[in-house]
Motif scaffolding. Structure first.
Motif, short mmCIF file in Angstrom:
data_model
loop_
_atom_site.label_atom_id
_atom_site.label_comp_id
_atom_site.label_asym_id
_atom_site.label_seq_id
_atom_site.Cartn_x
_atom_site.Cartn_y
_atom_site.Cartn_z
N THR A 1 -24.33 -0.91 1.65
CA THR A 1 -23.76 -1.50 2.99
C THR A 1 -22.32 -1.07 3.32
O THR A 1 -21.60 -0.82 2.35
N SER A 2 -21.83 -1.32 4.37
CA SER A 2 -20.44 -0.99 4.75
C SER A 2 -19.57 -1.54 3.99
O SER A 2 -19.65 -2.90 3.57
N PRO A 3 -18.32 -1.20 3.55
CA PRO A 3 -17.37 -1.75 2.77
C PRO A 3 -16.64 -2.74 3.32
O PRO A 3 -16.47 -2.74 4.59
N ASN A 4 -15.97 -3.68 2.80
CA ASN A 4 -14.79 -4.59 3.02
C ASN A 4 -13.69 -3.98 2.57
O ASN A 4 -13.52 -2.79 1.78
N SER A 5 -12.50 -4.74 2.61
CA SER A 5 -11.25 -4.35 2.38
C SER A 5 -10.60 -5.25 1.05
O SER A 5 -9.29 -5.15 0.74
N LEU A 6 -11.51 -6.02 0.52
CA LEU A 6 -10.88 -7.02 -0.46
C LEU A 6 -10.84 -6.53 -2.05
O LEU A 6 -10.17 -7.45 -2.76
N GLY A 7 -11.27 -5.37 -2.04
CA GLY A 7 -10.81 -4.72 -3.62
C GLY A 7 -11.86 -4.73 -4.60
O GLY A 7 -11.43 -4.37 -5.69
N GLY B 1 -5.71 -4.42 -4.76
CA GLY B 1 -5.30 -3.30 -5.53
C GLY B 1 -4.64 -2.15 -4.94
O GLY B 1 -4.86 -2.27 -3.55
N GLN B 2 -3.93 -1.67 -5.54
CA GLN B 2 -2.86 -0.46 -4.80
C GLN B 2 -3.56 0.66 -3.96
O GLN B 2 -3.27 0.84 -2.81
N GLU B 3 -4.71 1.18 -4.30
CA GLU B 3 -5.48 2.11 -3.72
C GLU B 3 -5.87 1.68 -2.34
O GLU B 3 -5.78 2.29 -1.31
N GLN B 4 -6.40 0.36 -2.22
CA GLN B 4 -6.96 -0.42 -1.10
C GLN B 4 -5.87 -0.84 -0.16
O GLN B 4 -5.97 -0.53 1.01
N LYS B 5 -4.60 -1.23 -0.76
CA LYS B 5 -3.74 -1.39 0.21
C LYS B 5 -2.95 -0.22 0.86
O LYS B 5 -2.69 -0.10 2.04
N ASP B 6 -2.96 1.15 0.02
CA ASP B 6 -2.74 2.03 0.89
C ASP B 6 -3.54 2.40 1.64
O ASP B 6 -3.21 2.96 2.75
N THR B 7 -4.92 2.46 1.43
CA THR B 7 -5.71 2.55 2.50
C THR B 7 -5.63 1.86 3.86
O THR B 7 -5.53 2.02 5.05
N LEU B 8 -5.44 0.64 3.46
CA LEU B 8 -5.10 -0.45 4.72
C LEU B 8 -3.76 -0.07 5.65
O LEU B 8 -3.84 0.04 6.65
N ARG B 9 -2.85 0.60 4.84
CA ARG B 9 -1.57 1.07 5.54
C ARG B 9 -1.92 2.37 6.14
O ARG B 9 -1.52 2.25 7.56
N GLU B 10 -2.71 3.15 5.88
CA GLU B 10 -3.23 4.33 6.69
C GLU B 10 -3.98 4.00 7.94
O GLU B 10 -3.54 4.52 9.08
N VAL B 11 -4.92 2.93 7.62
CA VAL B 11 -5.43 2.44 8.91
C VAL B 11 -4.44 1.71 10.20
O VAL B 11 -4.58 2.05 11.15
N ALA B 12 -3.52 1.27 9.41
CA ALA B 12 -2.44 0.42 10.33
C ALA B 12 -1.54 1.55 11.07
O ALA B 12 -1.38 1.27 12.21
N GLU B 13 -1.24 2.46 10.35
CA GLU B 13 -0.39 3.35 10.85
C GLU B 13 -1.35 4.31 12.06
O GLU B 13 -0.60 4.59 13.07
N LEU C 1 1.62 -5.42 5.72
CA LEU C 1 1.32 -3.95 4.96
C LEU C 1 2.61 -3.23 4.74
O LEU C 1 2.74 -2.41 4.03
N PHE C 2 3.60 -3.43 5.58
CA PHE C 2 4.89 -2.74 5.37
C PHE C 2 6.19 -3.83 5.23
O PHE C 2 6.08 -4.74 5.88
#
Length: 496
Positions: A389-395, A465-477, A495-496
């Motif tokens: 199923t589709s992922p979420n961002s909770l890590g 987690g750092q990997e998930q937070k980095d992904t969220l930053r990319e989406v925000a940018e 995020l920044f």
């Protein structure tokens, strides 16, 4: 107060990028020209009604104006004006239930109050409930149940849909079905550019995942399409125990979490301290979503004695949420809370309670004039998405089992006098250090912080987690390249 200090630091950091009260009033005038029937100044009854609708007193700040959009297009127009101002700070209010001052309202600046955007309709052959972002959960359940349907939503009717879902969301049915955000099949979102997009599994899938846990960093959600399923009655409610039952209740909760997993058992256990009355009161608020099979794994918790009050009933979800709302809105006060998580062990719940019980009367005594009430609440987390199923961002990965292994703790102070705010915030920080020290000592501390219960001084997005937070930053940018929601929206977890 701490929020004032943060605001001062932000002013220093961004200099003239943040508007003064005079500049924000100028932006309000432009908004009033574009949205004349949706812009309200302090003298308007609709303005005062919006301020008084916040359930906690610390949230009742006073913006230069309030915008009450009636459509996604209205939101788009408002965002375009705010972005073009390049300096006016703003906040967005869904239900307004987040306890952190400044997260859903703003002093001076502009508050976008979504309460007029509150349509709820059943669509797609009873498979989806479409919920506008200003709707409260009570209206969602009442509407869906007319078609014998329900959704994964809040457990208190006066809670709003938007913050709940974008922060993860724990439902009556979460032990069986997972996070409420994972039942969102589509988000309608207004981006910083003013563009209105749909984010789902096939359109903007990166934004779709980010909004499931990333909250206000990407745009303003104006509608949620929620997966619907057949409505049933559920059994449960509030049980108040005699203070002598506290240790047995915590033992029963530990056994509940350590035993065989029951996907129909939901709820929490709380110990409440009223300083004025000098009393400790243990409470369980538990539900069983398969009433014919009750009480299932809840048996040991619900059999703890002695009991002072048993409010358990079998009823539709809407009745349970309506009952819970009465307690929330009856007597508005100030409240602050914080959270942490840990793996269950035979002793950790008892150790946390013993530490809290020893220290909290002394903390409350320092601020007795504020008539404080303190609580600690223990409950379970939902499962992550599985089976493709589709992922979420909770890590959490699909292989992890937080629903079986983890407990998250909420630490709360409720009080009358604003002057006690800073003291109770410092006490929250001290309790977290002490409690997390105990969890570290046992080797059971977990990084995760549930965003919807996190204090303003915590960083729940980092806890993914750092990997998930980095992904969220990319989406925000990608979706907000100029950082409108990072710079002009001071509230929320960034995020920044």
């Amino acid at each position: 107060m701490r929020f004032s200090a943060i605001a001062s630091f932000s002013w220093f950091l961004f200099g003239a990028a943040f508007a003064s009260g005079e500049e924000s009033r100028s932006t309000c005038d432009e908004l009033a020209f574009i949205l004349p029937n949706s812009t309200f100044y302090p003298e308007a009854p609709a303005y005062n009604a919006s301020i008084s609708s916040y359930p906690f007193l610390q949230l009742r700040l006073h913006p230069s104006c309030i915008i009450r959009p009636k459509s996604a297009r209205d939101v788009s127009q408002a965002i375009s004006v705010l972005k073009d101002s390049n300096c006016t700070r703003f906040a967005v209010k869904g239900g307004g239930h987040n306890a952190n001052a400044g997260f859903n309202n703003i002093q001076n600046g502009v508050t976008i109050d979504m309460q007029s955007l509150n349509d709820v309709e059943v669509a797609r052959g009873d498979k989806v409930v479409r919920v506008s972002a200003g709707a409260l959960w009570q209206k969602v359940y009442d509407t869906a149940e007319k078609r014998n349907l329900t959704v994964l939503g809040g457990r208190i009717g006066v809670v709003g849909t938007a913050g709940f879902l974008t922060g993860g969301g724990i439902s009556f049915f979460s032990p069986e079905h997972g996070w409420a955000c994972d039942a969102v099949v589509n988000f309608e979102v207004v981006l910083a550019s003013g563009e209105i997009v749909n984010a789902n599994a096939t359109s903007q899938p990166d934004l779709y995942a980010a909004l499931k846990g990333g909250q206000s960093n990407f745009g303003i959600v104006t509608r949620f399409d929620l997966k619907a399923f057949p409505a049933t009655t559920i059994w449960g409610g509030r049980t108040v125990y005699h203070p002598n039952a506290t240790i047995p209740l915590l033992t029963a909760f530990t056994e509940f979490k350590s035993g065989e997993y029951d996907p129909y058992a939901a709820g929490w256990v709380t110990v409440r301290y009223n300083h004025t009355a000098a009393t400790f009161n243990p409470v369980s608020i538990m539900w069983y979503t398969k009433p014919a099979q009750k009480p299932g794994a809840l048996k040991s918790i619900l059999e703890v004695k002695p009991q002072i009050m048993n409010g358990r009933v079998e009823a539709p979800v809407s009745e349970h949420t309506r009952n819970a709302s009465r307690m929330v809105v009856a007597d508005p006060k100030r409240t602050i809370w914080a959270t942490t998580s840990f793996s269950i062990s035979p002793t950790i719940v008892h150790r946390i309670h013993a530490l809290w019980k020893e220290v909290v009367p002394e903390v409350a005594k320092q601020y007795a004039y504020a008539k404080p009430v303190a609580e600690i609440t223990f409950q379970a987390l939902p499962a992550p998405p599985r089976n493709g199923t589709s992922p979420n961002s909770l890590g959490f990965t699909a292989a992890e089992t937080p629903e079986k292994d983890l407990v998250f703790l909420q630490i709360i102070f409720t009080f009358d006098d604003e002057a006690a705010t800073e003291g109770f915030e410092e006490a929250l920080k001290d309790f977290l250090k002490l409690i997390e020290g105990l969890a570290k000592d046992e080797g059971v501390l977990h990084r995760y912080k549930y965003l919807n219960f996190a204090a303003s001084f915590q960083d729940p997005l980092a806890s993914y987690g750092q990997e998930q937070k980095d992904t969220l930053r990319e989406v925000a940018e990608k979706y907000d390249p100029e950082g409108v929601f990072q710079k002009q929206v001071p509230g929320g977890f960034k995020l920044f």
